[in-house]
Design a protein around this motif. Structure first.
Motif, PDB file in Angstrom:
ATOM      1  N   SER A   1      47.426  -7.226 -10.712  1.00 54.31           N
ATOM      2  CA  SER A   1      46.393  -8.268 -10.724  1.00 54.31           C
ATOM      3  C   SER A   1      46.807  -9.446  -9.853  1.00 54.31           C
ATOM      4  CB  SER A   1      46.148  -8.724 -12.154  1.00 54.31           C
ATOM      5  OG  SER A   1      44.985  -9.487 -12.189  1.00 54.31           O
ATOM      6  N   PHE A   2      45.893  -9.866  -8.993  1.00 51.78           N
ATOM      7  CA  PHE A   2      46.166 -10.974  -8.067  1.00 51.78           C
ATOM      8  C   PHE A   2      45.521 -12.241  -8.625  1.00 51.78           C
ATOM      9  CE2 PHE A   2      47.827  -9.297  -3.933  1.00 51.78           C
ATOM     10  CZ  PHE A   2      48.027  -7.996  -4.355  1.00 51.78           C
ATOM     11  N   GLU A   3      46.373 -13.158  -9.072  1.00 54.56           N
ATOM     12  CA  GLU A   3      45.864 -14.429  -9.595  1.00 54.56           C
ATOM     13  C   GLU A   3      46.469 -15.587  -8.826  1.00 54.56           C
ATOM     14  OE1 GLU A   3      45.497 -11.383 -12.514  1.00 54.56           O
ATOM     15  OE2 GLU A   3      47.290 -12.585 -12.771  1.00 54.56           O
ATOM     16  N   TYR A   4      46.182 -15.641  -7.553  1.00 57.35           N
ATOM     17  CA  TYR A   4      46.651 -16.767  -6.759  1.00 57.35           C
ATOM     18  C   TYR A   4      45.764 -16.898  -5.533  1.00 57.35           C
ATOM     19  CZ  TYR A   4      48.925 -13.283  -3.718  1.00 57.35           C
ATOM     20  OH  TYR A   4      49.183 -12.226  -2.886  1.00 57.35           O
ATOM     21  N   GLY A   5      45.927 -18.033  -4.861  1.00 55.36           N
ATOM     22  CA  GLY A   5      45.099 -18.286  -3.680  1.00 55.36           C
ATOM     23  C   GLY A   5      45.938 -18.810  -2.536  1.00 55.36           C
TER      24      GLY A   5
ATOM     25  N   ALA B   1      49.583 -17.426 -10.369  1.00 59.69           N
ATOM     26  CA  ALA B   1      49.893 -18.806  -9.991  1.00 59.69           C
ATOM     27  C   ALA B   1      49.399 -19.797 -11.040  1.00 59.69           C
ATOM     28  CB  ALA B   1      49.273 -19.122  -8.642  1.00 59.69           C
ATOM     29  N   GLY B   2      48.953 -19.319 -12.185  1.00 53.30           N
ATOM     30  CA  GLY B   2      48.491 -20.266 -13.214  1.00 53.30           C
ATOM     31  C   GLY B   2      47.489 -19.623 -14.136  1.00 53.30           C
ATOM     32  N   TYR B   3      46.518 -20.437 -14.578  1.00 46.74           N
ATOM     33  CA  TYR B   3      45.507 -19.935 -15.510  1.00 46.74           C
ATOM     34  C   TYR B   3      44.259 -19.503 -14.753  1.00 46.74           C
ATOM     35  CZ  TYR B   3      41.744 -20.014 -18.911  1.00 46.74           C
ATOM     36  OH  TYR B   3      40.665 -19.670 -19.680  1.00 46.74           O
ATOM     37  N   PRO B   4      43.680 -18.368 -15.077  1.00 44.15           N
ATOM     38  CA  PRO B   4      44.178 -17.311 -15.934  1.00 44.15           C
ATOM     39  C   PRO B   4      45.212 -16.480 -15.183  1.00 44.15           C
ATOM     40  CG  PRO B   4      42.068 -16.679 -15.032  1.00 44.15           C
ATOM     41  CD  PRO B   4      42.356 -18.041 -14.492  1.00 44.15           C
ATOM     42  N   GLY B   5      46.186 -15.969 -15.925  1.00 42.85           N
ATOM     43  CA  GLY B   5      47.239 -15.221 -15.243  1.00 42.85           C
ATOM     44  C   GLY B   5      48.130 -14.490 -16.220  1.00 42.85           C
ATOM     45  N   THR B   6      49.431 -14.614 -16.002  1.00 41.43           N
ATOM     46  CA  THR B   6      50.409 -13.832 -16.773  1.00 41.43           C
ATOM     47  C   THR B   6      50.216 -13.965 -18.283  1.00 41.43           C
ATOM     48  OG1 THR B   6      51.973 -14.152 -14.997  1.00 41.43           O
ATOM     49  CG2 THR B   6      52.875 -13.499 -17.113  1.00 41.43           C
TER      50      THR B   6
ATOM     51  N   THR C   1      55.609 -15.039 -10.782  1.00 40.23           N
ATOM     52  CA  THR C   1      54.875 -16.302 -10.960  1.00 40.23           C
ATOM     53  C   THR C   1      55.380 -17.374 -10.003  1.00 40.23           C
ATOM     54  OG1 THR C   1      56.427 -17.199 -12.559  1.00 40.23           O
ATOM     55  CG2 THR C   1      54.664 -15.842 -13.451  1.00 40.23           C
ATOM     56  N   THR C   2      54.622 -18.463  -9.941  1.00 39.90           N
ATOM     57  CA  THR C   2      55.092 -19.635  -9.199  1.00 39.90           C
ATOM     58  C   THR C   2      56.266 -20.231  -9.976  1.00 39.90           C
ATOM     59  OG1 THR C   2      53.437 -20.884 -10.401  1.00 39.90           O
ATOM     60  CG2 THR C   2      52.896 -20.290  -8.150  1.00 39.90           C
ATOM     61  N   SER C   3      57.109 -20.965  -9.275  1.00 32.94           N
ATOM     62  CA  SER C   3      58.286 -21.545  -9.921  1.00 32.94           C
ATOM     63  C   SER C   3      57.890 -22.411 -11.110  1.00 32.94           C
ATOM     64  CB  SER C   3      59.045 -22.411  -8.926  1.00 32.94           C
ATOM     65  OG  SER C   3      59.279 -21.704  -7.758  1.00 32.94           O
ATOM     66  N   ILE C   4      56.817 -23.163 -10.932  1.00 34.11           N
ATOM     67  CA  ILE C   4      56.415 -24.131 -11.958  1.00 34.11           C
ATOM     68  C   ILE C   4      56.015 -23.463 -13.273  1.00 34.11           C
ATOM     69  CG2 ILE C   4      53.932 -24.390 -11.505  1.00 34.11           C
ATOM     70  CD1 ILE C   4      54.628 -27.462 -11.273  1.00 34.11           C
TER      71      ILE C   4
ATOM     72  N   VAL D   1      56.551 -18.884 -18.983  1.00 34.25           N
ATOM     73  CA  VAL D   1      56.514 -17.426 -19.133  1.00 34.25           C
ATOM     74  C   VAL D   1      57.844 -16.887 -19.684  1.00 34.25           C
ATOM     75  CG1 VAL D   1      56.159 -15.241 -17.876  1.00 34.25           C
ATOM     76  CG2 VAL D   1      54.801 -17.237 -17.283  1.00 34.25           C
ATOM     77  N   MET D   2      58.935 -17.633 -19.460  1.00 36.59           N
ATOM     78  CA  MET D   2      60.259 -17.148 -19.832  1.00 36.59           C
ATOM     79  C   MET D   2      60.380 -16.732 -21.309  1.00 36.59           C
ATOM     80  SD  MET D   2      62.688 -16.170 -18.213  1.00 36.59           S
ATOM     81  CE  MET D   2      63.542 -16.659 -16.765  1.00 36.59           C
ATOM     82  N   PRO D   3      59.768 -17.464 -22.265  1.00 31.00           N
ATOM     83  CA  PRO D   3      59.874 -16.996 -23.662  1.00 31.00           C
ATOM     84  C   PRO D   3      59.365 -15.563 -23.855  1.00 31.00           C
ATOM     85  CG  PRO D   3      59.026 -19.230 -23.613  1.00 31.00           C
ATOM     86  CD  PRO D   3      59.080 -18.767 -22.187  1.00 31.00           C
ATOM     87  N   TYR D   4      58.326 -15.180 -23.106  1.00 28.09           N
ATOM     88  CA  TYR D   4      57.811 -13.813 -23.226  1.00 28.09           C
ATOM     89  C   TYR D   4      58.809 -12.798 -22.638  1.00 28.09           C
ATOM     90  CZ  TYR D   4      53.355 -16.245 -23.938  1.00 28.09           C
ATOM     91  OH  TYR D   4      52.373 -17.075 -24.398  1.00 28.09           O
TER      92      TYR D   4
END
Lengths: 275, 282
Positions: free
Chosen positions: B65-69, B183-188, B207-210, B215-218
Motif C-alpha cells: 500500500s502506497f500512503e505517501y506523496g 507517510a502518516g494518516y491513514p497509513g501503517t 515509514t517516515t522518520s517522524i 509505530v515502534m510499539p507495534y
C-alpha cells in the motif's frame, strides 16, 4: 519534460527562499501549491469514488432501461457525457438505491456554505462522527490496548536471553521495558498527588517520556534532512545541460531579484515613527 | 585565552539564523558532490523486514500500500523501490493499493520503473495497481471484508473480474503479506488496527522518520514485522538486497548534516549555560 523541470526547480527554490525572508517568490509558490492540491484532490475524489462508486451504483449500465423513469432522469444529465455516459455507468456494479442515503447526506454537508441551510450539514457530520468513533474504538481497543498489553507480557528473567544487549532482547532490556511501562503509566495517574515515593516513581516516568520525546525530535530532524536531500538531488539533476541548466539560471535570477529588492528596501526613505 | 574562547562561543550563539541554514545546506550539498562512502549496517528492525519478505514462498500474494506523496517521496520512495525489487526478484505477486490520492502517482512511477522497465513483468499477471479509494480506515476495513465491493475496477479502468491475478482474491485474508509504505494518516497504524491484527496476515512497514516512534510499539510487540525507518531504513534495505539506490546515495549527506546539527546543539547549550551563569553572577 524540460518545462516540467524548470517549474519544479522554480517552485523548490521559491519555497527555500523563505529561509532568507518572506518574499514574492515564496508567496507565489505557496498559493500555487494550495490551489493545485485542492484541484487535484477534488478531481481524484470525484473520479475514483463519486463517479464510479456512487453514480455507478445508482445508474449502473447492467440495468439500463431507457424507458424507465429512473434512467430518463439519468439521461437528462447526458450533456455531461464523461460523468453520465450513454447507456449507464459501466463500473461493474449492480443497482443499489440505498446509496441515495449517503448521496443525500453528502449534498447536505455541502449546504454548510448557506447560512440558512447550514443546519442540514449536521446530519452528515453526525453520521461521519458516529461511524468514525465506532470504527476507531474497535481498532484502538484491539491493537493499542489488547495488542500492546499482550506485547508487554513477557517472561522477565528468561535463561535463554543474555543479561545485557544494546540491540535486541535481553534481561536488562526486559527490566527497562517493565520499569518504563509502569512508571510511565503512573505519571498519567492523576487521582493522587505526585509526592513522596509515588512522586519519585512518576519522576522516573517523566525521564522515560523525555527520552521518548528526544528520540521523536531526532527522528523529526532526520526526516527533514532526508526531504532536503531529496530536493537537492533533484536540483543537482536539473542543473545538467539536458535541462538547459535550469537550477543555475533560476537560482541566479532569484538571487539577483531578491538582492535588488533588498537594496531598494534599504534605499527607501525611513518612515518617521507614528505619533 | 579562556575569555577569548568564551566570547567567541557567545558570538557564535548570537549568529543570524540564516547563517545556520546556509551551513546546514552546505553540509547536505557537499557530500552529494563528494561522497564519503560511509558504511551502512542494517539495524535489527530493517533485518526483520528483509527476513519477513525472504520467508515468503514464491508466488505469494503481497499487498503493497502506497500512503505517501511528493512531499515525502525522498524518504519513502527509495524503500518502496527496494521492496518492489526484492518482491519481484523472489517472484511474488504484487497487489498495490493507495490510501492517499497522490500515492497512486507514486505507485505508477515505482511500478513503471521496476516492474515494467527493470523486470519486464506483465500487468495483471505479475502485478496490479488497484489504485486509490478515499475513506481512510474505512477503505482498509472494506478491503478486509470484500475487496470487490470497493474495487470493481483497477487504476487503469479494467474490471477487476477480468484481471487474471485477481482470481480468488476477495479479501485481505487471501494475501500472504502486507507492506505499508506510509507517510502518516491513514497509513501503517490503520493497517495494523483494521487489517493485520484482526486477520492475522503478517505485515511490515516503511515509514517516515517522524512516524517511527508512533509505530515502534507495534514492532516491539510483534504486531508489525520490522520497520524501515526513513531514508536510513531504505539505505539499509538497499544494502541487504545488494542494490544501492537513492537511499544509499543520501546517507553521507544525512550523517554529515546530523553531525553539524549536534555541534550546533552543543554550542547552543554551552552559550545558554554561560549566559545563565553570567546572569546569576551579576
Amino acid at each position: 519534460m524540460i518545462i516540467g523541470a524548470w517549474i519544479s526547480v522554480f517552485l523548490t527554490l521559491a519555497i527555500l527562499s523563505y529561509l532568507y525572508k518572506d518574499n514574492l517568490f515564496y508567496k507565489v509558490a505557496e498559493h500555487v501549491f494550495v490551489g493545485i492540491s485542492t484541484g487535484y484532490w477534488t478531481s481524484m475524489f470525484f473520479w475514483t469514488q463519486i463517479q464510479p462508486n456512487l453514480f455507478g451504483r445508482l445508474w449502473p449500465a447492467t440495468e439500463y432501461d431507457a424507458s424507465s423513469l429512473w434512467y430518463k432522469f439519468y439521461n437528462v444529465f447526458g450533456v455531461f457525457s464523461s460523468v453520465f455516459p450513454e447507456g449507464g455507468i459501466a463500473k461493474g456494479h449492480d443497482m443499489h438505491l440505498i446509496y441515495l442515503v449517503p448521496f443525500a447526506l453528502g449534498i447536505m454537508m455541502l449546504l454548510s456554505v448557506s447560512s440558512k441551510l447550514s443546519w442540514m450539514a449536521r446530519w452528515g457530520i453526525a453520521y461521519t462522527v458516529g461511524m468514525a468513533a465506532g470504527l476507531r474504538a474497535y481498532g484502538f481497543l484491539n491493537s493499542n490496548v489488547i495488542g500492546q498489553i499482550k506485547g508487554s507480557a513477557f517472561q522477565l528473567v528468561n535463561s535463554n536471553l543474555p543479561y545485557f544487549a544494546l540491540v535486541g532482547e535481553s534481561i536488562f532490556n526486559n527490566f527497562v521495558i517493565l520499569i518504563g511501562t509502569i512508571t510511565g503509566l503512573m505519571y498519567f495517574y492523576f487521582s493522587r498527588e505526585h509526592t513522596g515515593n509515588f512522586g519519585r516513581l512518576t519522576k522516573v516516568g517523566i525521564y522515560f517520556l523525555m527520552i521518548s520525546f528526544g528520540a521523536s525530535f531526532g527522528f523529526a530532524v532526520m526526516g527533514r534532512i532526508s526531504l532536503l536531500i531529496g530536493r537537492f538531488v533533484d536540483l543537482i539533476h536539473y542543473s545538467s545541460s539536458t535541462y538547459n541548466h535550469a537550477t543555475l539560471w533560476i537560482l541566479l535570477i532569484m538571487v539577483v531579484l531578491l538582492g535588488y529588492s533588498a537594496f531598494m528596501d534599504k534605499s527607501a526613505p525611513i518612515e518617521p515613527p507614528a505619533k | 585565552m579562556m575569555k577569548y574562547i568564551i566570547e567567541l562561543i557567545l558570538s557564535i550563539g548570537k549568529v543570524d539564523r540564516r547563517w545556520i541554514f546556509l551551513v546546514i545546506g552546505l553540509a547536505v550539498l557537499l557530500p552529494l558532490f563528494f561522497p564519503l562512502g560511509l558504511p551502512i549496517r542494517a539495524t535489527n528492525a530493517t533485518q526483520r523486514v528483509y527476513d519477513a519478505v525472504e520467508e515468503l514462498e514464491p508466488n505469494s500474494k503481497v499487498l503493497v500500500s502506497f500512503e505517501y506523496g511528493p512531499s515525502t517521496k525522498p524518504e519513502i520512495h527509495p524503500m518502496a523501490i527496494a521492496i518492489l525489487r526484492h518482491l519481484f526478484t523472489n517472484s511474488q505477486k504484487v497487489y498495490v493499493t493507495c490510501l492517499w490520492p497522490d500515492g497512486q502517482f507514486m505507485a505508477e512511477d515505482a511500478l513503471t520503473e521496476i516492474a515494467e522497465e527493470e523486470y519486464g513483468l506483465t500487468y495483471g499477471e505479475d502485478y496490479v495497481l488497484l489504485g486509490f479509494r478515499p475513506g481512510n480506515e474505512a477503505v482498509v476495513k472494506g478491503l478486509v471484508s470484500n475487496i470487490r465491493k470497493l474495487y470493481t475496477t483497477d487504476a487503469r479502468g479494467t474490471l477487476v473480474d477480468q484481471i487474471p491475478m485477481m482470481a480468488n482474491v476477495n479479501k485481505v485474508k487471501d494475501f500472504d503479506f502486507i507492506f505499508s509504505a506510509s507517510a502518516g494518516y491513514p497509513g501503517t497504524i490503520e493497517w495494523v488496527q483494521y487489517a493485520a491484527d484482526p486477520t492475522g496476515v503478517p505485515m511490515s512497514t516503511g515509514t517516515t522518520s517522524i512516524q517511527v516512534n508512533d509505530v515502534m510499539p507495534y514492532v516491539q510487540s510483534g504486531q508489525v514485522k520490522g520497520i524501515l525507518a526513513g531514508m536510513p531504513g531504505a539505505a539499509e534495505y538497499e544494502a541487504l538486497i545488494g542494490s544501492p539506490g537513492i537511499g544509499t546515495s543520501g546517507m553521507d549527506a544525512q550523517s554529515i548534516a546530523h553531525l553539524v546539527i549536534v555541534l550546533f546543539i552543543v554550542f547552543g547549550n554551552i552559550t545558554y549555560f554561560i549566559e545563565t551563569q553570567r546572569a546569576k553572577k551579576y
